[in-house]
Every structure is written in structure tokens, then in C-alpha cells.
Design an enzyme around this catalytic site. Structure first.
Site, PDB file in Angstrom:
ATOM      1  N   ARG A 162       1.424  17.807   7.632  1.00 29.10           N
ATOM      2  CA  ARG A 162       0.590  17.730   6.434  1.00 29.10           C
ATOM      3  C   ARG A 162      -0.883  17.632   6.786  1.00 29.10           C
ATOM      4  O   ARG A 162      -1.236  17.211   7.901  1.00 29.10           O
ATOM      5  CB  ARG A 162       1.054  16.576   5.539  1.00 29.10           C
ATOM      6  N   ASP A 209      -3.122   1.216  -0.334  1.00 29.51           N
ATOM      7  CA  ASP A 209      -2.962   1.996   0.905  1.00 29.51           C
ATOM      8  C   ASP A 209      -2.577   3.439   0.598  1.00 29.51           C
ATOM      9  O   ASP A 209      -2.587   4.278   1.499  1.00 29.51           O
ATOM     10  CB  ASP A 209      -1.910   1.358   1.818  1.00 29.51           C
TER      11      ASP A 209
END
Ligand code: AMP
Ligand code: MG
Length: 571
Positions: free
Chosen positions: A245, A322
Site C-alpha cells: 500500500r 492512530d
């Protein structure tokens, strides 16, 4: 390692057994077909050989931040650094390339997509062949409202930065590539179902026009990975997968939070300055107010990201700090979901008992997260600036509301007008209320409002083809709402064609419905990648009517069985 190149195909898989060379040939033919089909590429030069390709000469992150001294790979608390050097642990058995994104390969990585069919590429995308020092990032975060301390890349490894022909820098990560110092109690792996979902959805979001990380490839394997999917004691052996990714940056709110929390202020300042100077080019990095300007930009862009999510019914599912990017791009796809029957309380994640991250609560969560970012920046601010940061945050709700109104008006083919705010808010609120009371399909209701001419909207003869609108039209307020809508539309003096064009380009016809993702997953788990590749092709053109998608039922009422589907944090 034995690579089996599965057909990446729009055609039906042939039952005859082919040699891997023949399979590779088929792939090449099909990929060539995809390339012609790909309207986005800019006729730039691409590498036809992976051996000629390389990462950026200057690996910025490695050069700019301290890397942890400890190089052994075991779970630990880390301090005084932003990264740890970690080598990915490649998948071992029967590693297969299930899918690639031609767009990412060609337009971001400057690679001819056929390169993906080579062993060298698969070795790179599977973590076996490294081109530079690989890193895992140390970050913290607030999870479900509470400070969790150190989190970090527990199953992601950054394998390098690439600068493409257009000068765009991307950070490449493998997700699911094994243990890191941040793995806590996890195994560092990712299973097929969550990897398919991340691969498909991050690409689909890009084509919907929503800022997002991207996915270059999906590898699946036969390596066993044990998961208790619903945390109810039913452990099951699944299979490991790795997604390659990309994002311009993977820094998150939690990247700064951990440094503020552990009082590593020098590093906090360095990281924030780095982020500003590399990703916020309009901010003068030597200005005394740069942190405030940075904060105010993130506030605005986060509001924009959440509005865009809501405009297509996207619900992230785990909006912890996060998982909130400093660049306000959608990252860390887990138990996300798209609204089907409109329900503002929709919660895609069965692990989210309290519905903290429901569709409707996302803007509030955005505020919560931005407040945590504000707190993390505080050590860098003067007393006066601390107060100003609070004021900037207070404007968030207004920014969000205005953006929401603009985008939802556009979904109705209308343009924001400061003189009409109250009336327009009502127009949208009534529509959403009707949708919620009639359980109308979010995607198709908006789509069909644009597909039918405005003068046909209050026609009770709306045919079965317009199934979502038909459902909505049963509401007692429907006729009155259509009159309101028409009146508002006629005020704008736009043509019907313009209205239609705006609406068909704003309201997708195809989204990654949960049942579609599930159907793909079931096939990929049986090593059939055809459907995955068909679906990802369809989702590249979500705003265009496609016969194939219609035949597959992507714009039809979702099947009954899909109502039982559940997604949890387990991945
Ligand atoms: P998430 O909310 O899913 O993005 O993940 C929260 C934290 O858990 C992050 O630090 C992840 O790296 C970590 N994590 C999630 N799954 C695993 C796993 N299977 N192994 C190691 N760490 C994990
Ligand atoms: Mg995460």
C-alpha cells in the site's frame, strides 16, 4: 518460493490446467487490455523491467529521523526515535498474486503493469526482496476514547520511498508482513478477508474522489493465521495475505501524540517541522505561527475528509487517533462499511459496542481527534498560541457544517447559497429523515433522484427500476418535499441537463457494498481471483452506468443474506 500467477482476468477462468508460462501470457494479454481501458494514464514513460526500477535515491525518512539502535526484532517499548529498522517476514507457502492496481503501478510507480507478473515484483511486494532499509513507525493513539500509549506499525513495514516522474513522493508499505517491535500481542499478519477489503476499498475510494491511501498489489498465501473473528472463542485458521500500500505519508495524529506524551519535545518539533515542510507547502516553515497554520489546515482538511466520507455513506469503523492521518487521507481500512438502508446510527464494526464510531458520529469523533492533535502540539506553542489553537478548533464544527451543506446540496444538483442556508439545511434534513423512516438505500436514492427528470419525481408511476426512490416515495412527506426541492431548483435557473450531470457525477451508482466484498472474499479464499478483478474494474467507474455491474446486481436491492453479515476488528 513457488509463485503461481493466477489469471488476472475479466474472462471466466478456464478449467484447463495451464503452465505458469501460459498463465503469465494470459495475464499479459489481459493486463494489456486493462491498460487500454485505463483512461487515467498520462502517457508517461514506464519501466517494462523491474530490474530497471528503483526507489528514490534519497530516502527522506531514514535520513531525517533517528532510527532505534536496537535491531533485533522483538516486541518492546521504544523511545527517542520515530522508526525502528525491521525486516519484513515474507509469506512462505503458495504465494499468489491475486490483484494489482494498474493505475498505481503505471501512474504512481511508473511501472508497466505487466511487471507485476514477474517473480522480482512479487518478491518485492511480498517482502522478500528489499531495496533499502525497511522501517516500522513508532506511534501512539487514543483508542475508543482512551490513551493507549505505544501502538505503532504492528504489522506494517515501510519498504521505501519512491519519487515518480511527476515528482510525487510516495511511501510504500507492506501490511501483514510479520512481527515488529510494535506488534504487542499480535502476530504481525493480516488475513485474506481484511486484505481484500483494504485492497478493494482504498482503490474504490480513490475513484469515488475521496483522499485515501492506495493499494498496488494483493498477495495471498497458504500460510496459516489463526483468528477469533468475533472474539467469541471460535478460533479459525485463515490464510495470510500482504497488501503493498502507498500514501504520500503515513504519519498520523498518534505519531505526534506519542512524542508529546513521552515529553520528547525535540523530536516532536522535528517531526512536526518535517511534516509541515514536506506536505504543507503553502505554510512557511520558518514562520513563528507555523504550528497554528498547520493545525488550522488539518482541522479544515479533516472536516473535508469526513464530509466526503459521509457523502458516499462511508463509515470508517475505527476512528482512533492512530488511524487519523495528518494529511487527512483515509488510512487503515478495517471494519469499515458503506450505508445501505439509511440509518444515521449505522455502526459497521461489531466490536464497537457503544456505537462510538457510527456514521453520524464521525464529525464529533473528528473533533475529539483534532483536540488530541491540539494537545500534542501544545508543547510547541506559546501561551497565546495555545489559546488560538483552541479558537481554531472551535471553528471546526462550523467548517464541517458548511462543507456538509455544500456537498449534500451538490448531491441534489444544487449550489450552496449563503442566503439560503436555513432553508437548505431543512431540505436536506427532511430528505434524510424520510430516508431513515423508509429505510431507503442511501446510494441509490440520491442516484435515482438524479437519473429521473425533476418533473417525473412526484410521479407515483415511478417504475420498479427506481426501486430506492419508490421506497422513499411511500413517505407521507414525499410529495411535499419534491415540491420544496423543485422550488429550490427552479430558483437556481440551472437546466435539467446540468442538474443531471452534477448529480450523476456526485452520486455513485456502485459502491463496495458489504455483500460484494463478502462475495469477493469467499472466491479469493478458494483461489479464484476473477471476481475480485471484475469488481475492482467496476469500482474504477462508480459514476458510470455499466452493464456488467447491473448484471451482477450492484445497483439492485442488496440480497437478503447480506443483512446477516458482520465485520469486526479482527483482521
Ligand atoms: P488498527 O486500529 O487495526 O489500525 O490497529 C491498532 C494497532 O494494533 C496498531 O498498532 C496495529 O499495528 C496493531 N495491530 C493490529 N493487528 C495486528 C496484528 N495482527 N499484529 C500486530 N499488530 C497488530
Ligand atoms: Mg491502524
Amino acid at each position: 518460493m513457488k509463485y503461481v500467477f493466477q489469471l488476472i482476468t475479466l474472462l471466466t477462468i478456464s478449467n484447463t490446467i495451464k503452465t505458469s508460462k501460459e498463465l503469465a501470457c494470459d495475464n499479459i494479454n489481459l493486463l494489456e487490455k486493462f491498460i487500454k481501458y485505463d483512461t487515467c494514464h498520462l502517457h508517461l514513460k514506464v519501466h517494462a523491467n523491474f530490474a530497471d526500477w528503483n526507489l528514490a535515491k534519497k530516502q527522506l525518512l531514514q535520513q531525517s529521523f533517528p532510527i532505534e539502535k536496537e535491531t533485533r526484532n522483538y516486541v518492546r517499548r521504544v523511545s527517542d526515535c520515530v522508526f525502528s529498522a525491521v525486516k519484513p517476514i515474507p509469506l512462505k507457502s503458495n504465494v499468489q498474486l491475486a490483484a494489482v492496481s494498474n493505475y498505481v503501478l503505471r501512474n504512481i510507480l511508473d511501472l508497466d503493469p505487466t511487471v507485476a507478473l514477474t517473480g522480482e515484483f512479487v518478491a518485492f511486494a511480498g517482502g522478500e526482496k528489499l531495496l533499502t532499509t525497511s522501517l516500522s513507525h513508532r506511534y501512539g493513539g487514543h483508542q475508543f476514547g482512551y490513551w493507549s500509549g505505544q501502538l505503532g506499525d504492528g504489522r506494517a513495514v515501510m519498504i521505501g520511498e519512491y519519487v515518480n516522474q511527476r515528482g510525487e513522493r510516495y511511501e510504500l508499505q507492506l501490511k501483514g508482513s510479520g512481527l515488529t517491535p510494535y506488534s504487542r500481542r499480535g502476530d504481525g499478519r493480516a488475513v485474506i478477508r481484511s486484505s481484500v477489503r483494504e485492497f478493494l476499498c482504498s482503490e474504490a475510494m480513490f475513484y469515488l474522489g475521496i483522499p485515501t491511501s492506495r493499494a498496488a498489489s494483493l498477495l495471498v498465501s497458504d500460510d496459516p493465521v489463526v483468528r477469533d473473528m468475533f472474539y467469541d472463542g471460535h478460533r479459525r485458521t485463515e490464510r495470510g495475505a500482504i497488501v503493498l500500500r502507498l500514501a504520500e505519508s503515513w504519519f498520523r495524529i498518534g505519531s505526534l501524540e506519542i512524542l508529546a506524551d513521552s515529553k520528547e519535545y525535540e523530536l516532536l518539533k522535528n517531526l512536526t517541522d518535517f511534516v509541515i515542510s514536506h506536505y504543507f507547502k503553502t505554510i512557511n516553515v520558518s514562520s513563528a505561527d507555523r504550528y497554528l497554520e498547520f493545525f488550522s489546515t488539518v482541522v479544515e482538511e479533516t472536516a473535508q475528509m469526513i464530509v466526503l466520507w459521509q457523502s458516499v455513506g462511508f463509515t470508517h469503523g475505527v476512528c482512533n487517533t492512530d488511524n487519523f492521518s495528518l494529511l487527512s487521507i483515509t488510512i487503515d481500512y478495517g471494519p469499515f462499511g458503506f450505508l445501505e438502508e439509511y440509518n444515521p446510527d449505522f455502526v459497521p464494526n461489531t466490536s464497537d459496542d457503544e456505537g462510538r464510531y457510527s456514521y453520524e458520529k464521525q464529525p464529533d469523533v473528528g473533533y475529539f481527534n483534532l483536540n488530541k492533535l491540539r494537545a500534542a502540539l501544545e508543547p510547541l506553542l506559546t501561551q497565546k498560541q495555545k489559546k488560538q489553537a483552541g479558537q481554531i478548533l472551535n471553528v471546526y464544527i462550523d467548517i464541517y457544517k458548511t462543507k456538509f451543506l455544500k456537498v449534500f446540496l451538490k448531491k441534489l444538483g444544487l449550489t450552496f447559497d449563503i442566503k439560503n442556508i436555513e432553508e437548505d439545511e431543512q431540505l436536506i434534513a427532511i430528505l434524510l429523515k424520510m430516508m431513515s423512516e423508509t429505510k431507503s438505500d442511501f446510494t441509490m436514492t440520491f442516484r435515482q433522484l438524479g437519473e429521473l427528470p425533476i418533473n417525473k419525481l412526484n410521479d407515483y408511476g415511478i417504475t420498479r427500476f427506481y426501486w430506492a426512490l419508490k421506497k422513499l416515495s411511500k413517505h407521507k412527506w414525499y410529495t411535499e418535499w419534491i415540491s420544496m426541492y423543485k422550488e429550490r431548483f427552479f430558483k437556481e435557473q440551472k437546466s435539467e441537463d446540468e442538474r443531471k450531470e452534477i448529480m450523476l457525477n456526485t452520486n455513485p451508482r456502485y459502491i463496495l457494498r458489504n455483500w460484494i466484498a463478502q462475495s469477493v472474499i469467499e472466491k479469493v479464499e478458494k483461489n479464484d481471483f476473477t471476481y475480485l478483478n471484475r469488481v475492482s474494474k467496476i469500482l474504477e467507474r462508480p459514476y458510470e452506468y455499466q452493464d456488467e455491474a447491473e448484471a451482477l446486481g450492484f445497483a439492485s436491492p442488496p440480497p437478503e443474506w447480506s443483512k446477516q453479515l458482520k465485520v469486526s476488528c479482527s483482521s
